[in-house]
Motif scaffolding. Structure first.
Motif, PDB file in Angstrom:
ATOM      1  N   LEU A 109      19.063 136.527  57.296  1.00 27.78           N
ATOM      2  CA  LEU A 109      19.918 137.345  58.147  1.00 27.78           C
ATOM      3  C   LEU A 109      21.123 136.543  58.626  1.00 27.78           C
ATOM      4  O   LEU A 109      22.257 137.042  58.636  1.00 27.78           O
ATOM      5  N   GLN A 139      19.974 151.103  62.392  1.00 30.06           N
ATOM      6  CA  GLN A 139      19.223 150.233  61.498  1.00 30.06           C
ATOM      7  C   GLN A 139      20.027 149.988  60.222  1.00 30.06           C
ATOM      8  O   GLN A 139      20.820 150.826  59.800  1.00 30.06           O
ATOM      9  N   ILE A 140      19.790 148.839  59.613  1.00 27.78           N
ATOM     10  CA  ILE A 140      20.539 148.497  58.405  1.00 27.78           C
ATOM     11  C   ILE A 140      20.181 149.434  57.244  1.00 27.78           C
ATOM     12  O   ILE A 140      19.049 149.889  57.107  1.00 27.78           O
ATOM     13  N   HIS A 151      23.360 146.148  53.078  1.00 29.43           N
ATOM     14  CA  HIS A 151      22.959 145.035  53.946  1.00 29.43           C
ATOM     15  C   HIS A 151      21.526 144.579  53.673  1.00 29.43           C
ATOM     16  O   HIS A 151      21.249 143.376  53.661  1.00 29.43           O
ATOM     17  N   LEU A 153      23.465 137.796  68.663  1.00 28.18           N
ATOM     18  CA  LEU A 153      22.541 138.860  68.289  1.00 28.18           C
ATOM     19  C   LEU A 153      21.537 139.102  69.407  1.00 28.18           C
ATOM     20  O   LEU A 153      21.342 138.260  70.293  1.00 28.18           O
ATOM     21  N   CYS A 195      25.008 137.453  58.027  1.00 23.12           N
ATOM     22  CA  CYS A 195      25.864 137.701  59.198  1.00 23.12           C
ATOM     23  C   CYS A 195      27.085 136.784  59.200  1.00 23.12           C
ATOM     24  O   CYS A 195      28.188 137.208  59.571  1.00 23.12           O
ATOM     25  N   VAL A 203      22.470 146.135  71.496  1.00 23.76           N
ATOM     26  CA  VAL A 203      23.453 145.745  70.482  1.00 23.76           C
ATOM     27  C   VAL A 203      24.793 146.431  70.756  1.00 23.76           C
ATOM     28  O   VAL A 203      25.856 145.813  70.713  1.00 23.76           O
ATOM     29  N   THR A 257      24.433 141.948  65.610  1.00 24.71           N
ATOM     30  CA  THR A 257      23.218 142.485  65.007  1.00 24.71           C
ATOM     31  C   THR A 257      22.076 142.394  66.017  1.00 24.71           C
ATOM     32  O   THR A 257      22.223 141.805  67.101  1.00 24.71           O
ATOM     33  N   VAL A 306      15.779 145.380  61.687  1.00 24.34           N
ATOM     34  CA  VAL A 306      17.128 144.830  61.865  1.00 24.34           C
ATOM     35  C   VAL A 306      18.127 145.953  62.139  1.00 24.34           C
ATOM     36  O   VAL A 306      18.140 146.972  61.445  1.00 24.34           O
ATOM     37  N   TYR A 307      18.964 145.728  63.163  1.00 24.83           N
ATOM     38  CA  TYR A 307      20.031 146.662  63.529  1.00 24.83           C
ATOM     39  C   TYR A 307      21.379 146.013  63.302  1.00 24.83           C
ATOM     40  O   TYR A 307      21.568 144.822  63.550  1.00 24.83           O
ATOM     41  N   TRP A 308      22.361 146.839  62.864  1.00 17.26           N
ATOM     42  CA  TRP A 308      23.709 146.339  62.627  1.00 17.26           C
ATOM     43  C   TRP A 308      24.560 146.562  63.864  1.00 17.26           C
ATOM     44  O   TRP A 308      24.090 147.085  64.877  1.00 17.26           O
ATOM     45  N   GLU A 309      25.816 146.189  63.826  1.00 13.66           N
ATOM     46  CA  GLU A 309      26.677 146.210  65.002  1.00 13.66           C
ATOM     47  C   GLU A 309      26.854 147.603  65.600  1.00 13.66           C
ATOM     48  O   GLU A 309      27.153 147.749  66.779  1.00 13.66           O
TER      49      GLU A 309
END
Length: 618
Positions: A91, A189-190, A194, A107, A95, A157, A164, A182-185
């Motif tokens: 990750l 969730q991704i 990604h 993060l 990133c 987030v 992330t 995992v979460y993105w910006e």
């Protein structure tokens, strides 16, 4: 357990004769510094358990509908200290390539209360190792100081503008499991690409870096920040945005029982009720406090219905509470039951709750907005295996409805697109009791859903209506929607492959079934291959997902049936729904028709392989 021990200085093992497996064994025994998982692997080597070693070491977890999930224990295919370190190293690399400002944004890391003594793993420890990897590379980490509901991570987030987020949880899975979400910006969730890029980076970063095992780094690093108080306060304050009748709530005669299923939800649901003006719900005492063993339920999944809600229902009867609410262990999903006579309960399906919550969110929004232009700006979303009831509401009310692939990660991705286009998302759901009320969190959220549901129940009670009566009213106006969801368990991947391959070559090569039982198939959509017979170019509108199986059959009589593999469990799920037009409310005949199609679906499409399948109902 200390930060790291020198377990590997006298590394010897007997070769198995399989070079790939021998390499994996050597890597594991060289890299693992957790005494308990190291000991598990030593025991398997002493016993000569080659097949078990191969199962644990010769494959890796991949991102499913809810991140990485597996049983806790030793091996690259399982959740443990080493695989969490490797995942976080992957990750980090992704990133760094994606965020030039990663060192200023950082993060978020949260965790639930899962744990397993045999492997020395707990969600908290795995979260601290996640933090250690990032802190060791100079990346700021917002690590919660206590367990939190899963929706707090995507919320944080967004609010903290982090790059992330990671949540250590396996939600409602069995007690043996844990996971890495995992979460993105965006707070969602991704989704691809990604997930694929992170997995590629994990493969490139197998050996732990110098600081990656320093579980205590989170206590000493100046880059570690604790967002717990700020995020909880901001979340509860913003929760007021979906509270519409606080004065009525404060004087309702309704009483509520809440079960947190031995998970994290108790304190947060209590706070949410106070924000809405309610007296706190009555907790189920045996299930109120976190316990990773989940001792009072056979399965920590409130979606399983009345059998797992037994303690909640009996307590409600004793206390005179008509509504039971149950959040799953990480509090991102909500189950609801309503008493309709002495010791008789209606346990709502996820699709039924979505009909109620979707109606309720629209009802209150319309109280504040009157123009058609405003209505056209509003959106609601559902996954493709969920009920089409929101589509029926949209057809009548004039708002926009969007359908996504299964999994809230796809809903979150679509929400980001819609928001950027100036749309307002009021509600979204997936049939497995996952609901998003308002736009606070771009993910399912059992805490806010519990409070919103309670307010709706209180409002309806003030109108002398029950939840079930209002559900009937909704179906009368927008059309009756009857759905079933069931599954078969299959632990043999070749059997799963054979089932779906047969369906794609049912009437000959590359020819799908044209009928099922006495029922004709009008259209077939195959998201795995990208085929959709209902489209002019025969191509799917939904994204193609080659790594999972999903086929949808639309029958001439209007029934829609979908078969798909689960992203987190060894299941083939099947969903069927009869969507009637308004005014056609002969429920009994529609149910018979739906049952016939569902049985034919199982008998003809699944049961040729019944020796390898275990059939279950949901």
């Amino acid at each position: 357990m200390g930060d790291s021990g020198d377990l590997n200085s006298n590394l010897h093992f007997r070769a198995t004769g399989d070079p790939h497996l021998d390499k994996a064994i050597y890597q594991w025994m060289s890299w693992d510094k957790n005494p308990k998982t190291y000991g598990q692997m030593e025991a398997l080597l002493r016993e000569g358990s080659v097949e078990e070693l191969r199962r644990r070491l010769c494959s890796r977890m991949s991102f499913g509908t809810a991140g990485l999930r597996a049983a806790m224990g030793a091996g690259f295919a399982l959740i443990n200290d080493l695989t969490i370190i490797q995942s976080t190293q992957g990750l980090y690399k992704h990133c760094v390539a994606s965020f030039p400002d990663l060192r200023s944004r950082g993060l978020v890391v949260g965790y639930d209360t899962r744990g397993q003594e045999a492997s020395g793993c707990s969600s908290e420890r795995l979260a601290r190792l996640t933090a250690a990897v990032m802190l060791g590379k100079g990346i700021p980490v917002y690590l919660f100081s206590t367990y939190v509901p899963t929706p707090f991570v995507p919320y944080a987030v967004k609010k903290l503008r982090a790059a992330t987020g990671v949540m250590i949880t396996a939600s409602h899975n069995p007690k043996e499991d844990n996971g890495y979400k995992v979460y993105w910006e965006t707070g969602a969730q991704i989704t691809p690409p990604h997930d694929k890029e992170i997995l590629r980076c994990i493969e490139e970063s197998g050996e732990p870096w110098g600081d990656s095992w320093r579980v205590g780094l989170a206590d000493s690093s100046p880059l570690r920040r604790d967002p717990t108080e700020e995020i909880c306060s901001r979340y509860m304050e913003e929760l007021k945005s979906v509270c519409f009748h606080s004065e009525l709530n404060s004087r309702t005669r309704l009483k509520f029982v809440h079960s947190s299923f031995h998970g994290v939800g108790h304190n947060f649901v209590q706070q949410a009720f106070r924000v809405f003006g309610f007296l706190p719900p009555i907790p189920v005492p045996e299930q109120k406090d976190p316990d990773p063993l989940f001792p009072t339920v056979s399965c920590p999944n409130p979606e399983e219905g009345e059998p797992v809600l037994e303690l909640s229902l009996r307590l409600a009867e004793r206390e005179g509470a008509r509504i039971v609410l149950a959040t799953d262990p990480d509090a991102d999903r909500l189950a609801v039951a309503e008493q309709f006579s002495d010791c008789q309960w209606k346990v709502f399906t996820g699709n039924e709750l979505a009909a109620l919550l979707g109606w309720w969110m629209l009802f209150n929004w319309k109280e504040l907005h009157t123009s058609q232009a405003d209505t056209e700006r509003v959106c609601m979303l559902a996954t493709t295996v969920s009920s089409k009831i929101l589509k029926a509401l949209a057809r009548v009310e004039g708002f926009q409805f969007e359908e996504t692939l299964p999994g809230f990660k796809w809903i979150g991705k679509k929400i980001d697109e819609l928001t950027k286009a100036g749309k307002e998302v009021l509600f979204a759901f997936e049939e497995s009791i996952g609901f998003m009320c308002g736009s606070m969190v771009p993910d399912k959220d059992g805490i806010s859903a519990a409070a919103v549901l309670a307010e709706m129940a209180a409002y309806l009670d003030n109108q002398n209506l029950t939840l079930n009566q209002q559900l009937a009213n909704i179906f009368e106006i927008y059309g009756l929607h009857i759905s079933t969801t069931s599954y078969v368990i299959c632990h043999d991947p070749p059997t799963v492959e054979r089932i779906f391959s047969r369906l794609r070559n049912f009437e000959g090569e590359n020819k799908y079934p044209m009928s099922c039982g006495e029922y004709s198939v009008a259209h077939v959509r195959d998201v795995t291959t990208g085929y959709d017979s209902s489209q002019p170019d025969k191509k799917c509108v939904l994204p193609v997902t080659k790594n999972s199986q999903m086929l949808t059959f639309t029958f001439q009589n209007g029934i829609v049936a979908t078969l798909r593999t689960s992203g987190t469990e060894p299941k083939i799920k099947y969903y069927t729904e009869f969507c009637a037009l308004p005014g056609k409310s002969d429920a009994s005949s529609l149910k018979v028709e739906l049952w016939k199609v569902t049985e034919a679906l199982v008998e003809e499409f699944l049961e040729p392989d019944k020796n390898n399948l275990i059939r279950r109902s949901m």
